[in-house]
Design an enzyme around this catalytic site. Sequence first.
Site, PDB file in Angstrom:
ATOM      1  CE1 TYR A  91      38.119  37.735  35.962  1.00 43.90           C
ATOM      2  CE2 TYR A  91      37.619  37.850  38.294  1.00 43.90           C
ATOM      3  CZ  TYR A  91      37.278  37.467  37.014  1.00 43.90           C
ATOM      4  OH  TYR A  91      36.084  36.835  36.803  1.00 43.90           O
ATOM      5  CD  GLU A 137      31.596  39.701  42.824  1.00 42.25           C
ATOM      6  OE1 GLU A 137      30.925  39.440  41.813  1.00 42.25           O
ATOM      7  OE2 GLU A 137      32.499  38.955  43.239  1.00 42.25           O
ATOM      8  CD  GLU A 195      30.504  34.705  34.839  1.00 42.61           C
ATOM      9  OE1 GLU A 195      29.863  35.719  35.169  1.00 42.61           O
ATOM     10  OE2 GLU A 195      30.595  33.703  35.563  1.00 42.61           O
ATOM     11  CE1 TYR A 251      31.391  31.884  42.127  1.00 39.64           C
ATOM     12  CE2 TYR A 251      31.135  31.499  39.774  1.00 39.64           C
ATOM     13  CZ  TYR A 251      31.851  32.031  40.835  1.00 39.64           C
ATOM     14  OH  TYR A 251      33.028  32.699  40.593  1.00 39.64           O
ATOM     15  CD  GLU A 285      34.797  33.226  37.622  1.00 39.08           C
ATOM     16  OE1 GLU A 285      33.764  33.318  38.312  1.00 39.08           O
ATOM     17  OE2 GLU A 285      35.181  34.113  36.851  1.00 39.08           O
ATOM     18  CE1 TYR A 352      33.265  35.981  46.020  1.00 35.65           C
ATOM     19  CE2 TYR A 352      33.592  33.619  46.224  1.00 35.65           C
ATOM     20  CZ  TYR A 352      33.057  34.709  45.559  1.00 35.65           C
ATOM     21  OH  TYR A 352      32.306  34.512  44.417  1.00 35.65           O
TER      22      TYR A 352
HETATM   23  C1  GAL Z   1      31.296  35.302  38.291  1.00 39.28           C
HETATM   24  C2  GAL Z   1      32.296  36.304  37.752  1.00 39.28           C
HETATM   25  C3  GAL Z   1      33.313  36.671  38.803  1.00 39.28           C
HETATM   26  C4  GAL Z   1      32.621  36.978  40.098  1.00 39.28           C
HETATM   27  C5  GAL Z   1      31.768  35.827  40.527  1.00 39.28           C
HETATM   28  C6  GAL Z   1      30.982  36.060  41.783  1.00 39.28           C
HETATM   29  O1  GAL Z   1      30.139  35.365  37.560  1.00 39.28           O
HETATM   30  O2  GAL Z   1      32.935  35.822  36.611  1.00 39.28           O
HETATM   31  O3  GAL Z   1      34.050  37.757  38.344  1.00 39.28           O
HETATM   32  O4  GAL Z   1      31.841  38.105  39.910  1.00 39.28           O
HETATM   33  O5  GAL Z   1      30.806  35.571  39.554  1.00 39.28           O
HETATM   34  O6  GAL Z   1      31.794  36.347  42.822  1.00 39.28           O
END
Ligand code: GAL
Length: 982
Positions: A91, A137, A195, A251, A285, A352
């Site tokens: 980013y 974040e 997103e 995720y 991601e 993280y």
């Molecule tokens: C995703 C987003 C990222 C980050 C991640 C959570 O939704 O694209 O920038 O926020 O979640 O860490």
Amino acid sequence: MKLKALAVLAASLVLLSPAFAGPAEGRTAGPPKGSATGSGVTYDHHSLMIGGRRLVVQAAEVHYFRLPSPGLWPDIMDKIRAGGFNAISVYFDWAYHSPKPGVYDFTGVRDVDRFLRTAERAGLYVIARPGPYINAETTGGGFPAWLKNVPGRARSSDAGFTEAYRDWLRHINPIIARHQLSRGGSVVLYNAENEYAANTDAAYMQDVQDRARADGIDVPITTNDCCDAASWTSTWAEGPGAVQLPGVDDYPQSFDCANADTVWGPWGEGTTERLRDDIPVFAAEYQAGAIDGNNTGYDGCRDLTGPAYMKYFYKSNLMVTGATAFNYYMGFGGTNWGWLAQPNDVYTSYDYGAAITEARQLTRKYDEFKRQGYFLQAVAPLAKTDLVTGPAAAVAADNPAIGVVARANPDTGTRFALIRHADGTATTTDSATLTWTVPDGTYSLPVQVKGRDAHVLVGGYDLGGQRLAASSSEIMTHASIGGRDVAVLYGTAGSPGATILRYSTRPDVRVLAGDVRYAYSPDGDLRLDYRHEGLARVLVSGGGRRPLLLLLGTDETAATFWRAGTAAAPILVRGTSLVRSADLDRGTVRLDADTAAPGEVEVFADPGAARLRAGDADVPVTRTPSGSLLGRAPGPREARLPTLTGWRTHDGAPETAPGFDDSSWRTADRATTESPMKPASGPVLYADDYGFHYGDVWYRGRFTATGAETAVTLNTITGRRGQYLVWLDGHYLGTAAGGVQADSDTANPAPGPGRFTVPAGLLKPGHTATLAVLVQNMGHNDDWTADDNRFKQPRGLVAAAVEGSTAPIAWKIQGARGGEDLPDPVRGPLNTGGQYGERSGWHLPGYPDRSWTGVPSPAGRPLAPGVTWYRTDFRLDLPKGQDVSTGLRFGGDVPAGCRVVVYLNGWNVGQYGGDIGPQKEFVLPAGLLHEHGANTLALSVTVKDRTPAGLGPISLFSYANVRGGVPVADVPAPAYPLPGTR
Ligand code: GAL
């Protein structure tokens, strides 16, 4: 934290051909080469192609703005590449570069040109993600806070926002453009927006892409869709605003770091959705860690997303969807230094739970990435596979507990079988015989699956000069080295394995180590049977093929291997803590390697290699029966860190005194605001409206007293973890919590109430009373839902009244010195807030603190409500040629009601305190830390209640000490006095 879909892009494997050996295998081989025409990046249903060659993209997300020491960027890139990645995703944070409309800085720690060059040199492709919105974040989700004062909804085509984001893109796009493949760089994809799924505006989405093209972006444009597209407006796969190559975020493990032991895929299967038929499946991601919203600590997040999760979910994604492009979020998280954090989800550390820790150390997750990444890069047919189902799959396990997913490469016929539990939640260990028909025949293989594990088996594969019919071991990597093939295969320790290789005549087989049985059948099969234990070694020669050294390991022993490219051939190394690059020159192998302790090092290189140099040490070697060189590499020297003594202290809140001179402060008298939240009465007191965007803000309000005042009622918004402190005529009235994002609602414009009783007799009739209010601004809400009510939620005082009085209050406001006009552009807009000490340069090296009170240590010193500063100096002389990752540790319990901002040589490297998070250790990155010279540490301590116990002991410590590392120069930054601070 919301997501539930997913994505993986993929990776490629053409890496054994000379053109691709560079990107995958090391900075010694130079930047990736593009094609002569166009962007050099194409794609089809199966994969991305670079210069016409298929590629599985295996990217690690990394943020330059979370590692403010450019000298350390090569360290992270080396570690990423050595971990089996061939790309990074990054980013670009608008707020980090722009303190003020029209003002941009791309120098020093903000030198993204240098960052992209570092990626090129490391041989890593880049997925560039400049937003304009990034989330991540970061404060404001990457939007500069001055954007809160710009009319027009953010993330829309409203005029004010359009002008602003176009200016950002006009600055960042040309930098990215000149690092594209077509111009000799390594940028291969451009991610528009982030997103962008709620409150969408297709004209804006299209314009972001049009700007990119106009600014010279020629690579495919992608975007990262989120969260089960059905409930949202668009995936941007088709229709107005569509991108060329949409990807999906996923995720599946959620962010529940507190329950790592029990959580298993609550947010979905984690198989990336195919968005269109003409593009590969791209996991834009894919979860590789978690934010720690519940203050569990990142070890919990690392467990939540540990090797079991990685094996099951990542391998399933590869095999079920055939994804060929993956970006793992995060590869290295780094630090929310300064006021970079978005307040609702994170604190200073953005570790993280990633594969590489915030302190730049490699973890068990790194090992798993390495096993998987090396496989993706070594086995080229993975870049083009189709799912095979029904009888055509020709693979079955004789135990229903075990499920099989089959894929095949339509060109080479290579077969892949995913072996995992049929019930993905099972925790038992189950065994089966797998019957598998591959182009070479039908084979029975013993397979075993632990609970929550998965294996990708390969059959019908031309492994270098060998023919691998089938194996129940996984391939980690293989390479053609000095006229023979060297292959590393592995399986779960203790599990049975079988490998079948094809030969035209009986080969000569020598088992050099381990217990491996073998048999050759006249139809050409050499079958090896064994148990995965330690590292078995088998040398196969003759049989009509070039020789093969087969190394059969376990997960653990496989992970000890490193692969690095040289101009001639790859080199495999076993034993060091890291291999950054390797080189073979006139018989000497030179390893740029890190070693954490003295120990064995073994090198599999061309037979012409006879000598070994590891880092700065000649390593005596002997030749082993495996044909490798074996020696013992030295470890690091001891690194001593000084005790922190000789502290000096000073009160840091003179603003509370009635007589304090605030004549230079801004008068807070604005009548209008761009915030959707309007004040119920009185002037606008929001800090952003006066150009004070980050860190603490002081307010001083004067009114004529009547003596009848009973209480002061205030309301502030600080973001989560924020508070405010109130004084009246120098008398401390108390504290309250500030409003947070959850309250961002125009119907509740006063979400952080506090009522403070005025002590009887404090105010005399006719006297001018002075309120002093210190408001913490913990950072700005993100704009994930593209909703100005959320993003433009004010910070600072939002309402003020004195009960028992109708007298108007005349307010003045002071935040960071200079507001949007930075006195210290090197450290930048997010470094300091508006505390007196920050405005006066107390955080800087060279500040003359001799008149302050000397104390042996801050530990145990009682603290009164308000702000107290401590400073000390220390010298370091760490061993040269070593990487000592150093931190600052606060001993004792994390104190409630007390928050400490930590300044190292003027850089705000963290915030400590029970109201902020669980963090007790703070990374002091080399470069900001002067490893060979003088250092200044300054602490600003804000306390809301009398704290008799004070702070605990404060000490320096090392996270790790290795021989090796990269050379890191001190980051140049001004000392005291900054212009205008004396
Ligand atoms: C995703 C987003 C990222 C980050 C991640 C959570 O939704 O694209 O920038 O926020 O979640 O860490």
